[in-house]
Design a protein around this motif. Structure first.
Motif, PDB file in Angstrom:
ATOM      1  N   LEU B 143       0.902  -1.437   0.086  1.00 11.42           N
ATOM      2  CA  LEU B 143       0.305  -0.084   0.176  1.00 11.42           C
ATOM      3  C   LEU B 143       0.878   1.264   0.267  1.00 11.42           C
ATOM      4  N   ALA B 144       1.597   1.376   0.444  1.00  9.37           N
ATOM      5  CA  ALA B 144       3.002   2.125   0.682  1.00  9.37           C
ATOM      6  C   ALA B 144       3.389   2.381  -0.525  1.00  9.37           C
ATOM      7  N   HIS B 145       3.774   1.899  -1.188  1.00 10.21           N
ATOM      8  CA  HIS B 145       4.430   2.051  -2.431  1.00 10.21           C
ATOM      9  C   HIS B 145       3.555   2.121  -3.442  1.00 10.21           C
ATOM     10  N   TRP B 146       2.559   2.046  -3.613  1.00 11.91           N
ATOM     11  CA  TRP B 146       0.848   2.865  -4.146  1.00 11.91           C
ATOM     12  C   TRP B 146       1.400   3.990  -3.897  1.00 11.91           C
ATOM     13  N   LEU B 147       1.066   4.530  -2.698  1.00 13.86           N
ATOM     14  CA  LEU B 147       0.748   5.459  -2.210  1.00 13.86           C
ATOM     15  C   LEU B 147       1.533   6.823  -2.820  1.00 13.86           C
ATOM     16  N   LYS B 148       3.312   6.154  -2.991  1.00 14.64           N
ATOM     17  CA  LYS B 148       4.019   6.816  -2.603  1.00 14.64           C
ATOM     18  C   LYS B 148       4.098   7.270  -4.500  1.00 14.64           C
ATOM     19  N   TYR B 371      -9.005  -1.633  -3.817  1.00 12.36           N
ATOM     20  CA  TYR B 371      -9.588  -1.233  -5.255  1.00 12.36           C
ATOM     21  C   TYR B 371      -8.235  -0.361  -5.850  1.00 12.36           C
ATOM     22  N   MET B 372      -7.063  -0.119  -5.410  1.00 11.57           N
ATOM     23  CA  MET B 372      -5.777   0.151  -5.885  1.00 11.57           C
ATOM     24  C   MET B 372      -5.726  -0.736  -7.242  1.00 11.57           C
ATOM     25  N   MET B 373      -5.318  -1.727  -6.538  1.00  5.10           N
ATOM     26  CA  MET B 373      -4.896  -3.334  -7.291  1.00  5.10           C
ATOM     27  C   MET B 373      -6.093  -3.461  -8.248  1.00  5.10           C
ATOM     28  N   SER B 374      -7.718  -3.361  -8.132  1.00  5.29           N
ATOM     29  CA  SER B 374      -8.844  -3.551  -9.174  1.00  5.29           C
ATOM     30  C   SER B 374      -8.384  -2.333 -10.597  1.00  5.29           C
ATOM     31  N   HIS B 375      -8.174  -1.194  -9.892  1.00 13.08           N
ATOM     32  CA  HIS B 375      -8.299  -0.203 -10.968  1.00 13.08           C
ATOM     33  C   HIS B 375      -6.478  -0.677 -12.024  1.00 13.08           C
ATOM     34  N   GLY B 376      -5.170  -0.321 -10.660  1.00 11.51           N
ATOM     35  CA  GLY B 376      -5.049  -0.386 -12.139  1.00 11.51           C
ATOM     36  C   GLY B 376      -4.049   1.832 -12.141  1.00 11.51           C
TER      37      GLY B 376
END
Lengths: 447, 525
Positions: B143-148, B371-376
Motif C-alpha cells: 500500500l505504501a508503495h502504491w501511495l508513493k 480498490y487500487m489493484m482492481s483499477h490499476g
C-alpha cells in the motif's frame, strides 16, 4: 473497468454538452509540466478473481488468532463476535452512508449513536458519552487536552499503569501543543504507585489505567480524592471494556473523564485498527468534550428524532477556536459495539465478564505451576504479567514455533528498560481448557 | 394519542404538509417507527447463550461490580429486527446518488469487504510476533508503495486514523523539521486560505500556530499577490487544498510552492480532493511537502455513517526523516515494523513520535489496496477523468438554471451559489431539503464559506450518465419551481422522509444525550 459506468459514447456526448474537445481540456488549469502524459509506474487493472487471489495469498502468510491457542492482549483482545453483528453492519444503509449531517434521512445512524452514547455512559458509570473517538489511545490524548481546557492548567501526570503506546500518543500531542507532562515509570503489579505525591497545584489531570498495562486492577478512589483536593481531574483509561461487566466502573470511583477502547465488543482484532474509542464524562463538562455528540429532539410534526448537537464546539463551525480538530468518529465500529452490547444485555455482559475472569484465573493457576514462572499480579481481570527465567521475547518466539501465540513480551513496547523477562498474557472466552493446557505444556517445553 | 383510531381518514396535503394518511401504528408501509433498544427491555430475554463458568475463586481484589447497569435484555431476532428497521431510515450511496461535495461518496466495492474479513487480515493481533504476520506487513508495504507512486512522494506514514489526524501528523512533521532547523521559535504563523476545510485552521491552532487567512480572488483561487505579501520569515507553513474547495485547480500552485520554499516554509496540501487528479497529476511534482490521503474518499473505503476513516500522509524528501513511527522496513529476514524510539535509533531515522497505538487502520488499508489493484494505473487515471467529466457535465447542464460563481472547467465538483434563489423566498437549505423528497441526499451546503449560500455537488466517477441526467433534470425542475413561487415545496421540506425537519436549536439548548428510564409512576391513588 467494472466500477466505472461511463461508456465511450457517454463520454463523447457529455464532452459535447460541456463544449470541450477532450478530457485533457478539462485539466487545462493544471500547470503543463505537472500533467502526466502516461501512466504511473504501477500494475494495470485486474479482475476481481485476480485481486482476491493476490490478497488471499498475503493473508495466508499470517497466523490468524483463531487458528491457534491465542493469549495475546496488551490493548487489543480477541472475543467472540456474534454472527448477526457483522451481518447487520454490512447493510448498505449503514455501511455506505455519510456522517449524519441531514438528520431527516439518517435517523438510523443517529439513533444507534444515541444508543451507543447511552450504553457507554451506563457501563462506565458516567453521565454522558460522545459518539466515539478514533480509538482508545487518541481518545486518551484528547482527554488530556480536555482536562487542560477545564482546569485552565497545562500539566498532566501519567501513571505507570498506562499502556506505553497510549503514553507515547499523549506525549507526542503534549510536546507539540506545548503542554507539560510528568510521566511516571512503569508500575509493576505489587508495587503501588504514590500518584498523590506527583499531584501539585498546577496539575491539570492524572491519567490512570485500570486494568493497567500489566493487568493489575487499580483502586481509583484515593487517586480521585487526591486529584480533586488539588483541583485536578482524574482520567481513567479502560483498554479492555469487557472488564466493566465485572469490575466497579471508574464513574463510581470518582473519575471525571473515562476513556476506553471499545474494540473488545463487536470488533475484531484487525491488526490494530479500525477500533472505537469510548469517551465519557460528567454532565458539567459536556461543552468541553471533543468529538461528535448526538442528541434527542423533535421534528416538525412533533415526533421524537435525533440530531448531531453542540456542534459549536467543532472545527467545521469554530475553525481555529474548536475544542479539537477531529472530524471523523468511528461510526461503523460504534454500530458493531452497540449491536453486540444490545445482544449481550445486562446479564450477558456481566456473564461474559465473569467467563473472562474465570479463564484468566485458570490460566494463571496453570502457568504458576510451570517451574521458573512467577505471576506478579494480585488483582486482575483477564490479563496478567508473569516473570520468566529468561527473555520473554525468545519464549514467545519459541512458543510461536510450537503453534501457540503466547502473549506480549514487555520488551516489545518497552525495550531496554530492564523488563526483558516479563510476559503479558490474556485469556478470554474464546480460549478453551485445551488451549490453556496446551499453553502450559508448551511453556514447560520451551523454558 | 393523536395518530390512533383514525383509519381511513384522509388528511389534506395542506394541513401540516403531511401527504400520507395517518395510521394506527404510526408506520407508513415500509417506513417503520422504531423504539430505542432500551425500550425493548424484556427481563429474562438475552441475545447470546453463554454458560456460567464453573465456580472459581475470583481475583478481582474487592473491585467487584455492584448493582444493575441498566442494559436492556432482548433476544437475537428482536435485535436483528431493531437494527434492520433503523437501517431503513438511512440514505446510502448503494441506494442512490450522494452528491456531497468534498466527501467523494463513490461506490464501495464489496470485494474490499470480503478481503478485510479474511482470517489472515481481520483476525490477527497487532502485537503478534512479526514472523507470524509477514503477509500483513507485506500488505502495508505494498500500500505504501502504491501511495508513493501515485503521489510522487518518497515517504508515507500509514498510521493516521482519519483525514484530520493525517493533517495533524503532517503539521507535526513540519514542526519537527523546523525544530531540527532551530527555527521553531521564529516561525509561528500558518497561512490558510479562506476557502479551507475547518480542520485546517483547527489543526494548526492545536499545534500552537497563529492562523492567518489568505484571501481568495474573484476567480475562486488563492490571491497570489496577497499571499506573497503575507509570506515572511515567521511563516511555518501554508495549508492549501488542491483542487480547492471551490472545485478548482490552483493554477499558480507551482509558483505558490516556490514562494513558500523560498521563504523557508513548508507546503502542506489537504488531499481531500485527490480523487480529481489521481493517476493524472502527482502532488510531488507540484512542490508539496506533506499531504494526507483520505482512503475513505479517493480509495473507496466505506464512510460507515461517519467513520472509521484512514488518513495516510505522504512526505517530501525534506520531511521524510521526521515521519512518525511505526513504519515497515524490508530486511534480510523479511518485513519488520520499526515501533519504538529505540528501534528507530537502530534504524538510523528520526521519527517525530507516534500518532496512535498499534499500526493504523489495517482494515482500511486492505480495502484501499483491493480498490487500487482492481483499477490499476490505467483505471485510476480513468477515475480522475470520469470524476472530472461528470462534474463538468453537471456544471455545464445546470449553470443557466442555478447560478455558478466561477467559470469552468471545474475539477471533480461543481460549485453553485444562491443568486438563482434571489427573491424567491427559498434559501439554500430549503432547496437542499426539497431534494430529499425527490429521493436524493442533498449536496454540501454553505461550504465553502467564500461563496454565498454555496451548493457544492460532487457526483463522482461511479455515477452513470443516466443517473446524472435524472439528477440534473430533478434540479432543473426544483429551480423552476423555486422561481415560479412554489415556495411551499421548499420551506416545509422534506415532507416524505422518515422524519421532517428536526429542531436542532432545542437539541442544543437543553441537550439530551442519553436515554434515561422513565420516572417511576406515582402510586395509584
Amino acid at each position: 473497468m467494472r466500477y466505472l459506468p461511463l461508456t465511450e459514447t457517454d463520454r463523447s456526448e457529455m464532452l459535447g454538452v460541456i463544449g470541450a474537445k477532450s478530457v485533457d481540456e478539462l485539466f487545462r488549469d493544471v500547470p503543463e509540466r505537472a500533467r502526466l502524459a502516461g501512466l504511473v509506474d504501477l500494475p494495470r487493472r485486474q479482475g476481481e478473481m485476480e485481486v482476491d487471489r493476490a490478497l488471499s495469498k498475503m493473508a495466508a502468510r499470517n497466523v490468524s488468532a483463531g487458528s491457534v491457542p491465542f493469549f495475546v492482549g496488551a490493548g487489543a483482545y480477541r472475543h467472540h463476535v456474534p454472527a448477526s453483528v457483522d451481518h447487520l453492519i454490512q447493510r448498505s444503509e449503514f455501511l455506505t452512508s455519510y456522517t449524519p449531517y441531514q438528520p431527516e434521512i439518517t435517523q438510523g445512524t443517529l439513533q444507534y449513536l444515541f444508543e451507543f452514547q447511552t450504553q457507554v455512559a451506563m457501563i462506565t458509570g458516567m453521565d454522558v458519552a460522545n459518539a466515539s473517538m478514533y480509538d482508545g489511545s487518541t481518545g486518551c490524548g484528547e482527554a488530556v487536552l480536555m482536562a487542560h481546557r477545564v482546569t485552565k492548567r497545562k500539566k498532566a501526570v501519567l501513571s505507570g499503569t498506562l499502556h506505553p503506546q497510549y503514553a507515547e500518543v499523549v506525549k507526542n500531542l503534549s510536546d507539540f501543543a506545548d503542554y507539560e507532562l510528568d510521566v511516571m515509570p512503569p508500575a509493576l503489579p505489587g508495587r503501588p504507585e504514590d500518584i498523590a505525591a506527583h499531584i501539585a497545584d498546577d496539575t491539570s489531570c492524572v491519567v490512570v489505567q485500570s486494568p493497567g498495562f500489566f493487568g493489575e486492577l487499580v483502586d481509583l478512589r484515593p487517586i480521585a480524592e487526591a486529584a480533586h483536593a488539588k483541583g485536578a481531574l482524574l482520567i481513567a483509561v479502560v483498554p479492555e471494556i469487557v472488564s466493566l461487566g465485572a469490575v466497579t466502573p471508574p464513574g463510581d470511583m470518582g473519575a471525571d473523564i473515562v476513556v476506553g477502547e471499545g474494540q473488545s465488543i463487536g470488533n475484531g482484532l484487525n491488526f490494530g485498527g479500525p477500533y472505537v474509542g469510548l469517551f465519557a464524562t460528567r454532565q458539567k463538562f459536556v461543552r468541553q468534550m471533543p468529538g461528535r455528540l448526538c442528541g434527542e429532539t423533535v421534528d416538525a410534526d412533533g415526533k421524537r428524532g435525533f440530531v448531531l448537537t453542540l456542534s459549536t464546539r467543532e472545527q467545521h463551525i469554530r475553525r481555529e477556536k474548536a475544542t479539537s480538530n477531529i472530524c471523523t468518529n468511528s461510526g461503523l465500529c460504534c454500530l458493531a459495539f452497540t449491536i453486540h452490547m444490545s445482544l449481550l444485555g445486562e446479564e450477558g455482559y456481566k456473564r461474559l465478564a465473569r467467563i473472562n475472569h474465570a479463564a484468566a484465573v485458570d490460566l494463571a493457576e496453570r502457568l504458576s505451576k510451570v517451574p521458573g514462572v512467577e505471576i506478579l499480579n494480585r488483582a486482575f481481570f483477564n490479563e496478567f504479567t508473569m516473570r520468566l527465567p529468561g527473555s520473554a521475547a525468545d519464549v514467545v518466539d519459541a512458543l510461536a514455533d510450537k503453534g501457540v501465540l503466547g502473549g506480549v513480551p514487555v520488551s516489545r513496547l518497552l525495550p531496554g528498560a530492564g523488563f526483558d523477562d516479563l510476559l503479558i498474557v490474556a485469556s478470554t472466552e474464546v480460549n478453551t481448557d485445551a488451549d490453556r493446557a496446551a499453553f502450559a505444556a508448551a511453556l514447560v517445553e520451551v523454558l | 394519542m393523536s395518530g390512533m383510531n383514525k383509519q381511513g381518514r384522509p388528511t389534506s396535503i395542506a394541513v401540516g404538509g403531511s401527504a400520507a394518511r395517518e395510521t394506527f401504528t404510526g408506520n407508513r408501509a415500509l417506513q417503520l417507527e422504531e423504539a430505542l433498544v432500551f425500550e425493548l427491555d424484556n427481563p429474562g430475554a438475552c441475545g447470546v447463550d453463554l454458560d456460567e463458568p464453573t465456580p472459581f475463586t475470583a481475583r478481582l481484589g474487592g473491585f467487584e461490580r455492584q448493582g444493575r447497569i441498566g442494559l436492556p435484555s432482548v433476544s437475537e431476532p428482536e435485535i436483528v429486527r431493531h437494527y434492520v428497521r433503523l437501517s431503513a431510515k438511512n440514505y446510502s450511496i448503494d441506494a442512490g446518488l450522494y452528491p456531497l461535495g468534498s466527501c467523494t461518496m463513490k461506490h464501495n466495492p464489496r470485494l474490499n469487504e470480503k478481503m478485510a474479513r479474511l482470517p489472515g487480515i481481520g483476525d490477527i493481533h497487532p502485537l503478534q510476533p512479526m514472523k507470524t504476520v509477514q503477509g500483513a506487513l507485506e500488505l502495508m508495504d505494498t500500500l505504501a508503495h502504491w501511495l508513493k507512486e501515485l503521489t510522487g512522494m518518497p515517504a508515507v506514514a500509514l498510521s493516521p486514523k482519519a483525514g484530520a489526524h493525517g493533517e495533524l501528523c503532517g503539521m507535526m512533521a513540519i514542526r519537527a523539521a523546523l525544530i531540527a532547523r532551530g527555527e521553531d521559535e521564529a516561525r509561528s504563523r500558518v497561512l490558510v486560505p479562506e476557502s479551507a476545510h475547518g480542520t485546517n485552521p483547527a489543526t494548526a491552532a492545536l499545534l500552537g500556530y497563529k492562523v492567518e487567512s489568505i484571501p481568495v480572488t474573484t476567480e475562486g483561487r488563492v490571491d497570489l499577490a496577497a499571499f506573497k505579501a503575507t509570506l515572511g520569515p515567521d511563516v511555518a507553513a501554508i495549508m492549501l487544498t488542491n483542487p480547492n474547495t471551490c472545485g478548482l485547480f490552483e493554477r499558480d500552485i507551482i509558483d505558490i510552492a516556490d514562494a513558500v520554499h523560498e521563504a523557508g516554509a513548508y507546503f502542506y496540501c489537504d488531499g481531500a480532493n485527490f480523487n480529481a487528479i489521481v493517476g493524472r497529476v502527482r502532488p510531488g511534482d507540484l512542490g508539496i511537502d506533506a499531504m494526507h490521503i483520505n482512503l475513505h474518499k479517493t480509495f473507496s473505503t466505506p464512510h460507515g455513517g461517519g467513520g472509521p476513516g484512514a488518513g495516510p500522509v505522504v512526505f517530501s524528501a525534506a520531511l521524510a526523516p521526521f515521519a512518525p513511527r511505526p513504519y515497515v522496513v524490508h530486511g534480510a529476514d523479511g518485513f519488520r515494523l520499526v515501533e519504538t524510539a529505540e528501534d528507530a535509533k537502530a534504524d538510523g531515522t528520526t521519527p517525530f513520535g507516534r500518532m496512535t497505538a498499534f499500526h493504523g487502520q489495517m482494515g482500511m488499508f486492505v480495502r484501499a489496496l483491493a480498490y487500487m489493484m482492481s483499477h490499476g494505473s490505467d483505471g485510476l487515471r480513468q477515475v480522475a477523468e470520469d470524476a472530472v467529466l461528470n462534474a463538468n457535465y453537471v456544471l455545464a447542464s445546470l449553470k443557466d438554471d442555478l447560478s455558478a460563481p466561477f467559470e469552468g472547467p471545474c475539477m471533480h465538483e461543481a460549485l453553485f451559489d444562491d443568486r438563482f434563489l434571489k427573491g424567491t423566498g427559498v434559501e439554500t437549505l430549503d432547496f437542499a431539503k426539497a431534494m430529499i423528497d425527490e429521493g436524493y441526499h442533498p449536496m454540501t451546503m454553505y461550504f465553502p464559506l467564500v461563496v454565498h449560500g454555496a451548493l457544492l455537488i460532487e457526483p463522482t466517477e461511479t455515477e452513470s450518465k443516466q443517473a446524472v441526467d435524472l439528477f440534473i433534470a430533478t434540479l432543473k425542475d426544483l429551480a423552476r419551481a423555486a422561481k415560479s413561487n412554489d415556495k411551499e415545496r421548499f420551506t416545509g421540506a422534506p415532507y416524505l422522509s422518515p422524519r421532517r425537519r428536526l429542531d436542532e436549536t432545542a437539541a442544543a439548548r437543553s441537550p439530551v444525550l442519553r436515554w434515561a428510564p422513565p420516572a417511576p409512576k406515582q402510586a395509584a391513588e
